[in-house]
Design a protein around this motif. Sequence first.
Motif, PDB file in Angstrom:
ATOM      1  N   LEU A  50     -14.222 -17.119 -16.290  1.00 26.25           N
ATOM      2  CA  LEU A  50     -14.488 -17.948 -17.474  1.00 26.25           C
ATOM      3  C   LEU A  50     -13.239 -18.076 -18.339  1.00 26.25           C
ATOM      4  CD1 LEU A  50     -18.015 -16.582 -18.469  1.00 26.25           C
ATOM      5  CD2 LEU A  50     -17.491 -18.910 -17.720  1.00 26.25           C
ATOM      6  N   VAL A  51     -12.507 -16.985 -18.492  1.00 27.47           N
ATOM      7  CA  VAL A  51     -11.252 -17.019 -19.264  1.00 27.47           C
ATOM      8  C   VAL A  51     -10.268 -17.990 -18.616  1.00 27.47           C
ATOM      9  CG1 VAL A  51      -9.213 -15.661 -19.908  1.00 27.47           C
ATOM     10  CG2 VAL A  51     -11.509 -14.716 -20.250  1.00 27.47           C
ATOM     11  N   ALA A  52     -10.179 -17.950 -17.288  1.00 29.36           N
ATOM     12  CA  ALA A  52      -9.285 -18.867 -16.574  1.00 29.36           C
ATOM     13  C   ALA A  52      -9.692 -20.316 -16.810  1.00 29.36           C
ATOM     14  CB  ALA A  52      -9.295 -18.553 -15.080  1.00 29.36           C
ATOM     15  N   ALA A  53     -11.001 -20.584 -16.782  1.00 29.58           N
ATOM     16  CA  ALA A  53     -11.486 -21.948 -17.020  1.00 29.58           C
ATOM     17  C   ALA A  53     -11.187 -22.395 -18.441  1.00 29.58           C
ATOM     18  CB  ALA A  53     -12.991 -22.011 -16.750  1.00 29.58           C
ATOM     19  N   TYR A  54     -11.301 -21.483 -19.400  1.00 20.96           N
ATOM     20  CA  TYR A  54     -11.073 -21.836 -20.801  1.00 20.96           C
ATOM     21  C   TYR A  54      -9.608 -22.120 -21.097  1.00 20.96           C
ATOM     22  CZ  TYR A  54     -15.728 -21.076 -22.768  1.00 20.96           C
ATOM     23  OH  TYR A  54     -17.050 -21.195 -23.105  1.00 20.96           O
ATOM     24  N   THR A  55      -8.691 -21.437 -20.397  1.00 13.53           N
ATOM     25  CA  THR A  55      -7.261 -21.651 -20.654  1.00 13.53           C
ATOM     26  C   THR A  55      -6.663 -22.716 -19.736  1.00 13.53           C
ATOM     27  OG1 THR A  55      -6.674 -19.854 -19.136  1.00 13.53           O
ATOM     28  CG2 THR A  55      -6.916 -19.298 -21.472  1.00 13.53           C
ATOM     29  N   GLY A  56      -7.186 -22.845 -18.515  1.00 16.17           N
ATOM     30  CA  GLY A  56      -6.629 -23.796 -17.559  1.00 16.17           C
ATOM     31  C   GLY A  56      -5.242 -23.407 -17.094  1.00 16.17           C
ATOM     32  N   SER A  57      -4.896 -22.120 -17.265  1.00 16.29           N
ATOM     33  CA  SER A  57      -3.558 -21.650 -16.909  1.00 16.29           C
ATOM     34  C   SER A  57      -3.641 -20.194 -16.464  1.00 16.29           C
ATOM     35  CB  SER A  57      -2.611 -21.759 -18.112  1.00 16.29           C
ATOM     36  OG  SER A  57      -1.444 -20.977 -17.925  1.00 16.29           O
ATOM     37  N   LEU A  58      -2.981 -19.875 -15.357  1.00 13.90           N
ATOM     38  CA  LEU A  58      -2.988 -18.503 -14.860  1.00 13.90           C
ATOM     39  C   LEU A  58      -2.376 -17.547 -15.871  1.00 13.90           C
ATOM     40  CD1 LEU A  58      -3.333 -16.359 -12.654  1.00 13.90           C
ATOM     41  CD2 LEU A  58      -1.137 -17.096 -11.695  1.00 13.90           C
ATOM     42  N   TRP A  59      -1.186 -17.873 -16.369  1.00 15.73           N
ATOM     43  CA  TRP A  59      -0.485 -16.944 -17.257  1.00 15.73           C
ATOM     44  C   TRP A  59      -1.138 -16.875 -18.629  1.00 15.73           C
ATOM     45  CZ3 TRP A  59       2.084 -13.658 -14.712  1.00 15.73           C
ATOM     46  CH2 TRP A  59       2.717 -14.024 -13.522  1.00 15.73           C
ATOM     47  N   GLN A  60      -1.620 -17.990 -19.150  1.00 15.44           N
ATOM     48  CA  GLN A  60      -2.345 -17.936 -20.424  1.00 15.44           C
ATOM     49  C   GLN A  60      -3.647 -17.159 -20.269  1.00 15.44           C
ATOM     50  OE1 GLN A  60      -2.992 -21.339 -22.895  1.00 15.44           O
ATOM     51  NE2 GLN A  60      -0.999 -22.251 -22.423  1.00 15.44           N
ATOM     52  N   GLY A  61      -4.287 -17.313 -19.118  1.00 19.15           N
ATOM     53  CA  GLY A  61      -5.514 -16.569 -18.865  1.00 19.15           C
ATOM     54  C   GLY A  61      -5.265 -15.071 -18.841  1.00 19.15           C
ATOM     55  N   LEU A  62      -4.205 -14.645 -18.157  1.00 16.23           N
ATOM     56  CA  LEU A  62      -3.874 -13.219 -18.103  1.00 16.23           C
ATOM     57  C   LEU A  62      -3.508 -12.685 -19.489  1.00 16.23           C
ATOM     58  CD1 LEU A  62      -1.810 -13.117 -14.793  1.00 16.23           C
ATOM     59  CD2 LEU A  62      -4.130 -12.263 -15.156  1.00 16.23           C
ATOM     60  N   LEU A  63      -2.768 -13.483 -20.273  1.00 15.46           N
ATOM     61  CA  LEU A  63      -2.403 -13.053 -21.623  1.00 15.46           C
ATOM     62  C   LEU A  63      -3.648 -12.951 -22.512  1.00 15.46           C
ATOM     63  CD1 LEU A  63      -0.226 -12.338 -23.684  1.00 15.46           C
ATOM     64  CD2 LEU A  63       0.032 -14.800 -24.158  1.00 15.46           C
ATOM     65  N   ALA A  64      -4.552 -13.912 -22.376  1.00 14.87           N
ATOM     66  CA  ALA A  64      -5.796 -13.877 -23.148  1.00 14.87           C
ATOM     67  C   ALA A  64      -6.608 -12.632 -22.806  1.00 14.87           C
ATOM     68  CB  ALA A  64      -6.619 -15.137 -22.888  1.00 14.87           C
ATOM     69  N   VAL A  65      -6.608 -12.250 -21.539  1.00 13.89           N
ATOM     70  CA  VAL A  65      -7.309 -11.033 -21.111  1.00 13.89           C
ATOM     71  C   VAL A  65      -6.712  -9.806 -21.792  1.00 13.89           C
ATOM     72  CG1 VAL A  65      -7.574  -9.457 -19.145  1.00 13.89           C
ATOM     73  CG2 VAL A  65      -8.189 -11.863 -18.909  1.00 13.89           C
ATOM     74  N   VAL A  66      -5.389  -9.698 -21.788  1.00 18.41           N
ATOM     75  CA  VAL A  66      -4.727  -8.534 -22.384  1.00 18.41           C
ATOM     76  C   VAL A  66      -4.989  -8.474 -23.892  1.00 18.41           C
ATOM     77  CG1 VAL A  66      -2.501  -7.445 -22.878  1.00 18.41           C
ATOM     78  CG2 VAL A  66      -2.955  -8.399 -20.605  1.00 18.41           C
ATOM     79  N   VAL A  67      -4.791  -9.595 -24.583  1.00 15.39           N
ATOM     80  CA  VAL A  67      -4.987  -9.621 -26.042  1.00 15.39           C
ATOM     81  C   VAL A  67      -6.437  -9.307 -26.398  1.00 15.39           C
ATOM     82  CG1 VAL A  67      -4.941 -11.083 -28.100  1.00 15.39           C
ATOM     83  CG2 VAL A  67      -3.083 -11.228 -26.435  1.00 15.39           C
ATOM     84  N   GLY A  68      -7.366  -9.940 -25.705  1.00 15.68           N
ATOM     85  CA  GLY A  68      -8.777  -9.721 -26.001  1.00 15.68           C
ATOM     86  C   GLY A  68      -9.221  -8.303 -25.695  1.00 15.68           C
ATOM     87  N   CYS A  69      -8.810  -7.775 -24.552  1.00  9.47           N
ATOM     88  CA  CYS A  69      -9.242  -6.435 -24.149  1.00  9.47           C
ATOM     89  C   CYS A  69      -8.611  -5.346 -25.018  1.00  9.47           C
ATOM     90  CB  CYS A  69      -8.921  -6.188 -22.678  1.00  9.47           C
ATOM     91  SG  CYS A  69      -9.967  -7.124 -21.541  1.00  9.47           S
ATOM     92  N   VAL A  70      -7.351  -5.506 -25.378  1.00  8.43           N
ATOM     93  CA  VAL A  70      -6.708  -4.516 -26.265  1.00  8.43           C
ATOM     94  C   VAL A  70      -7.387  -4.512 -27.626  1.00  8.43           C
ATOM     95  CG1 VAL A  70      -4.590  -3.973 -27.533  1.00  8.43           C
ATOM     96  CG2 VAL A  70      -4.481  -4.512 -25.094  1.00  8.43           C
ATOM     97  N   THR A  71      -7.660  -5.702 -28.160  1.00 13.33           N
ATOM     98  CA  THR A  71      -8.353  -5.789 -29.449  1.00 13.33           C
ATOM     99  C   THR A  71      -9.722  -5.127 -29.364  1.00 13.33           C
ATOM    100  OG1 THR A  71      -7.243  -7.887 -29.936  1.00 13.33           O
ATOM    101  CG2 THR A  71      -9.202  -7.356 -31.227  1.00 13.33           C
ATOM    102  N   GLY A  72     -10.467  -5.466 -28.327  1.00 12.34           N
ATOM    103  CA  GLY A  72     -11.793  -4.883 -28.157  1.00 12.34           C
ATOM    104  C   GLY A  72     -11.748  -3.386 -27.945  1.00 12.34           C
ATOM    105  N   ALA A  73     -10.740  -2.900 -27.202  1.00 10.02           N
ATOM    106  CA  ALA A  73     -10.630  -1.465 -26.925  1.00 10.02           C
ATOM    107  C   ALA A  73     -10.344  -0.666 -28.189  1.00 10.02           C
ATOM    108  CB  ALA A  73      -9.531  -1.219 -25.890  1.00 10.02           C
ATOM    109  N   LEU A  74      -9.561  -1.225 -29.104  1.00 14.15           N
ATOM    110  CA  LEU A  74      -9.290  -0.537 -30.374  1.00 14.15           C
ATOM    111  C   LEU A  74     -10.567  -0.419 -31.204  1.00 14.15           C
ATOM    112  CD1 LEU A  74      -5.851  -2.105 -31.339  1.00 14.15           C
ATOM    113  CD2 LEU A  74      -6.283   0.223 -30.516  1.00 14.15           C
ATOM    114  N   VAL A  75     -11.363  -1.483 -31.212  1.00 10.92           N
ATOM    115  CA  VAL A  75     -12.653  -1.433 -31.916  1.00 10.92           C
ATOM    116  C   VAL A  75     -13.569  -0.406 -31.248  1.00 10.92           C
ATOM    117  CG1 VAL A  75     -14.726  -2.734 -32.544  1.00 10.92           C
ATOM    118  CG2 VAL A  75     -12.472  -3.807 -32.732  1.00 10.92           C
TER     119      VAL A  75
END
Length: 441
Positions: A50-75
């Motif tokens: 779903l993240v890949a579909a939302y970004t339409g880009s491999l590298w943006q998708g991977l970056l979105a995963v890292v940013v989202g997961c790190v933020t969520g992990a801190l919470v």
Amino acid sequence: MTDTAVRAAGSTEAPLVLTTDAPRTLGFFDQFTLWGNFGISLFGPVTGALVAAYTGSLWQGLLAVVVGCVTGALVLGGAAVFGSHTGAPAMASLRGMFGRRGSIAPTILNIAQNVGWATMEIIVISQAAVAVTSDRWRWLFVVLAGIIATAMAVRPLGSVRILRKFMVWLVLIASVYLFVQVLSKPVHALPQDSVFGFWPAVDLAAAGVVSFAPLAADYTRHSRTNKAAFSGSALGYGLAAIGYYALGVVAVATLQTNSDDVITALVTLPAGAIALLVLLVDEVDEAYANVYSTTMAAHNLIGHIDRRWISVAIGVIATGIALMVDLGNYTQFLYLIGSVFIPLFAVAIADFFVVSKMNWDVSDTAKFRWQPTLAWLIGFVAYQLVNPGTVAGWSPFWTDVQQALFNNQPVPTWLGATYTSIVISMLAAVLLGRIGRRQAA
């Protein structure tokens, strides 16, 4: 219930009623492997797709995963300390903000989301099993998954030890194999027909991780130290989620699949069915976590009832629902979870560490405090205004408000609902908290 890290003498299993002290038996590695197992889920590749579909880009998708997961992990890590410090389960610990009666509202919401998650986990287990075997056996896989998850919830600390000793290593081998196979394929351009942008993709990734924040203290109340609770949960779940979300993103690019078919695509890899079978067995621990945490949430309302009977009842309900429904609107389910629990736990973290100085009253006599309640509402509204979602009968209202505030202009692409909600919620909690302390002085 105590506020100190006292080990219940001779006890190696979770208390049966709320008033019994929790044994402090879990160290860092116990919790790291437990949360790592929770983070390794068949929903990971689905969310990543779903993240890949939302970004339409491999590298943006991977970056979105890292940013989202790190933020969520801190919470998640912050929420984990509530349990290790107070000794209370997750929803009972929120009495420190809302009081005994006020904590009923987030408890009911948490029960609803946990039953929903338990149901979805059982469904995805059955669907993955069907992909390996035959569709006519779906009902059997649903029932088996429900029985095993419920049995694990009846003996939660024993289940943690089993996960640590055995499953973590099998899952690690299966995970490495799937990554090698997916990465060995050529990369293709991603479809552009469902692109919503980078920050909505971050919201999806963060919501998946934060969905476990309302469960964290149910396990970390058994932690020996606050440090082990924070680092074990944040690192264990965060790293596993990054890996499995990234697997979904890469699978879209190399296997030319989507969120609906990503599990089937992984099965078709050489020996993919064997690797997925290992993950299928491991997936039961996510269902178990949700059944057990639903039980712990219910204990905030009916703490005198033996948790084992509550777990059995919850397991039966989730299994019954799983027999009748499918995954449906998984994306909107994630967004609704994010809009409720991301601001709630952002407020809780700010209040616990900054306003209350780690001194919450989680007893039956805890009093309602309006300041964190208002801060939660402010954060919830902020999330909805940035990302109203597409839920019929709900989202159109927030879309209208959003258009009125932004003068019918689109929301700036740099404005993400997750970090906007977290920042606003925390600021509101601290500012309103200081007002409350001045009034009390």
